[in-house]
Design a protein around this motif. Structure first.
Motif: not given
Length: 254
Positions: A159-162, A175-178, A201-202, A208-212
């Motif tokens: 929803g935010v990515a939209t 995207l990033m995570t801990l 999904v996003v 553009r959302i490719v990297e992790l």
């Protein structure tokens, strides 16, 4: 996974020390890339430089680092001034951002890895327009479900990515995570796998959302195995972390 403190390198004091620690970390990254069948050089090392004073950072920079990853805006802003004579340095803000600090990030940072709400996006967009700059951004996802961690729940990410393409000053890269802080490798791996699944999904919402960005000193090999393109390493380069240097602005908390 091991405790990050248990994998800390020897505390680097000279340029040669930093060069040795960097070589060790880069060798580990290269071996992890090879073991995962990844292309050599596909993973970017982001040195986490929080609490490391500028005088020590000059030695690390001379040894080969050109990215500085900082958790606190005030510390990063001051270092950007203290190290302004060194060309080519890039600053990544990787800690939670209060919207009233967006003006500082917009002024000096090259990357922000902790976007987790649209208010932040709006604040950064306004300030970037003032500065006439563009900022690379990673959306933070809370893959562990821990209340103590910032980040969007995985089910809210699409929803935010939209809505993010509306902010033309934000170059949304990934995207990033801990991950959960645990000796249970299966639990840590699930966090990394969750982030990868969220990306699939996003990307339908924002290609553009490719990297992790995932993995730190104690678990980055596992993160690379699960698809990390950026790993954040502090103690593996600088050694065991000291208390924050007292000359940074105590009243300007992030």
């Amino acid at each position: 996974m091991t405790d990050d403190r248990s994998v800390a390198a020897a505390r680097a004091q000279t340029q040669a020390d930093f060069a040795a620690n960097l070589a060790s970390v880069r060798s580990r990254i290269a071996k992890a890339e090879a073991a995962a069948g990844r292309q050599l050089g596909s993973v970017r090392l982001l040195p986490v430089t929080k609490t490391v004073p500028s005088q020590r950072l000059r030695l690390a920079i001379a040894a080969g680092i050109d990215w500085l990853g900082e958790n606190k805006v005030q510390e990063a802003a001051q270092k950007s001034e203290e190290l302004a004579d060194i060309p080519g340095l890039k600053y990544s803000v990787i800690g939670h951002l209060q919207t009233n600090k967006a003006k500082h990030v917009a002024r000096f940072a090259h990357e922000f890895q902790a976007l987790d709400n649209l208010r932040q996006a709006e604040a950064l967009q306004r300030r970037l327009e003032v500065e006439d700059r563009v900022l690379d951004v990673f959306v933070q996802i809370n893959t562990s479900g821990e209340e103590s961690k910032f980040g969007l729940p995985p089910q809210q990410a699409a929803g935010v990515a939209t809505q993010l393409p509306a902010f033309d000053r934000l170059n949304v890269k990934g995207l990033m995570t801990l991950a959960i802080f645990s000796t249970d490798q299966a639990a840590v791996r699930r966090c990394f796998q969750t982030l990868r699944a969220v990306r699939e999904v996003v990307r339908d919402k924002d290609e553009r959302i490719v990297e992790l960005s995932m993995g730190m000193s104690g678990d980055f090999e596992l993160a690379i195995e699960e698809g990390a393109t950026v790993v954040r390493v502090g103690q593996g380069i600088f050694g065991a972390r000291a208390l924050p240097d007292s000359h940074y602005w105590p009243g300007f908390a992030n």
